[in-house]
Design an enzyme around this catalytic site. Structure first.
Site: not given
Lengths: 232, 226
Positions: B50-52, B92
């Site tokens: 996930s991007e986070n 990330s």
């Protein structure tokens, strides 16, 4: 060693002047410096430029949208200037459509890297993201090893408002899971870094050096969230 | 227009998820693509990113068991999974731009036959919601798209050329709509699998772009048939 603890959020943001650029982390409602944003809202600084993933959400919880709604912000630099769902009309979206607030839309990875570059003393960098799209128009392009990249510049700030899990009195910081998101890079990229701490502020030496996510040398002020503070 | 049943969103996402291979690092866009994580093939170990900065998260958290510090890119509470790791946002996206993502599944407003797609800006409103889509589209090894075949007023979303500002040129390779599965190759949209009850001609009638109908055209593969 300097003790950086401030008694409360209002004291920690009291000297924030008008016209500054600030960073506010958080992603999917996690790691948002809600107490510091609320204090900045009470303090009333205006004509601010905000750097954040979002420009505010449709919700009751405190986030950067309260500063937008209070017209303390003149410009947002963020990865969303329109909602992902068309029905979610935030105060920012209304104001932006009415030309009452300025904005710069930046792809999320470019946003993160521009912040990191500012922290790391990098003059500029080339990224493949956005090449061939509207967001790369007017920017310098370069072909490197057969691939096209676009030039992007660092994004520094005067202040960063940070939310962490645990800190020591010198400002060494630890985060919990997805709370980390933009917090470390923003803490490192701003001139003045102010931190709200969820669980506890421990004595120097109690956090193992190997477990520090942001070294205290980047941190200027820390405030423990009191029992009546904003925890979620 | 016909009121024949079309594929459901979960069926579309199941079909794309069937293409995930063992050990792949997969990034799912907000909205419909997150349904891909509901398809679980126990013979494959899929690492969801996930991007986070969450690498290797588990399924959505059951109600009452949410960890307030753990969300996916859509802000949904997910569970942790053994082997999960956390990095900050710049790392990330280093992972994304560095070519570590085997596939990203994204939603779209339009896809064109040259693989361009548009998913961040609609003309009625200033600005856009680009999020991490441009980084993902430019740098993931593969881009899959999940979207409805037509707009609410019946216009084709599979176009000769995108009308909206694009997210990345030539990036989309595989597309699931509610009418079938499409590969996007040098000749444009190739209809690989058709929704039950739909003929290639009927699908073409609802498609602006010219479809390639291969000799080995198959019926749509559902979860239970794999």
């Amino acid at each position: 060693m300097k003790n950086k603890i401030y008694p409360n959020f209002d004291a920690a943001v009291a000297d924030v002047p008008d016209d500054i650029t600030f960073m506010s982390p958080g992603f999917g409602n996690v790691g948002v410096p809600r107490n510091l944003l609320a204090a900045l809202n009470r303090q009333g600084a205006k004509n601010l430029t905000g750097i954040s993933n979002n420009a505010g959400a449709v919700e009751d919880r405190v986030q950067i949208g309260i500063l937008v709604e209070a017209r303390q912000i003149k410009k947002m630099i963020c990865a969303f200037t329109a909602p992902t769902h068309p029905s979610r009309i935030t105060p920012f979206v209304e104001m932006y459509n009415n030309d009452e607030i300025d904005a710069e839309l930046v792809p999320q990875g470019t946003l993160a890297e521009r912040i990191r570059a500012a922290a790391a003393g990098i003059g500029a960098f080339y990224t493949p993201a956005s090449v061939g799209t509207e967001l790369a128009e007017g920017k310098e392009h370069r072909e490197i090893n057969g691939r096209t990249y676009v030039l992007e510049y660092p994004l520094p700030a005067d202040y960063a408002f940070i939310r962490c899990w645990k800190a020591d009195t010198f400002g060494n910081l630890q985060f919990r899971l997805a709370q980390r998101n933009f917090n470390p890079i923003m803490a490192m990229a701003a001139t003045v870094t102010i931190v709200e701490v969820e669980s506890e502020i421990v004595e120097v030496g109690e956090i193992e050096p190997d477990h520090v996510h942001v070294p205290g040398v980047y941190v200027d002020r820390i405030v423990k969230i009191p029992p009546d503070g904003i925890f979620d | 227009m016909t009121d024949k049943p079309k594929l459901k969103r979960q069926q579309m996402c199941d079909r794309l998820a069937m293409e995930f291979q063992d050990g792949w690092i997969v990034n799912l866009g907000v909205g419909m693509p997150t349904l891909c994580s509901n398809y679980v093939d126990p013979s494959k170990d899929i690492i969801f990113h996930s991007e986070n900065g969450v690498i290797g998260y588990g399924p959505l958290a059951p109600e009452g068991e949410e960890n307030p510090h753990l969300v996916n890119a859509g802000g949904q509470n997910v569970t942790s999974r053994p082997g999960m790791a956390i990095v900050h946002h710049a790392d990330s996206f280093s992972l994304i731009r560095g070519g570590m993502i085997d596939v990203t599944v994204l939603g779209a407003y339009e896809v064109s036959e040259n693989g361009d797609f548009a998913n961040w800006r609609i003309p009625v409103r200033k600005g856009g919601g680009i999020g991490g889509a441009m980084d993902l589209a430019a740098c993931a090894k593969r881009v899959f798209i999940a979207m409805e075949h037509t707009t609410r007023d019946g216009k084709s979303k599979l176009l000769h050329r995108c009308q909206l500002p694009i997210t990345a040129p030539g990036a989309a390779k595989l597309l699931a709509t509610d009418l079938g599965l499409f590969e996007i190759g040098p000749e444009g949209f190739v209809l690989r699998e058709y929704a039950p009850g739909w003929s290639p001609d009927e699908i073409q009638d609802l498609t602006e772009a010219k479809l390639v109908i291969p000799d080995d055209l198959k019926a749509f593969r559902f979860r239970d048939s794999c």
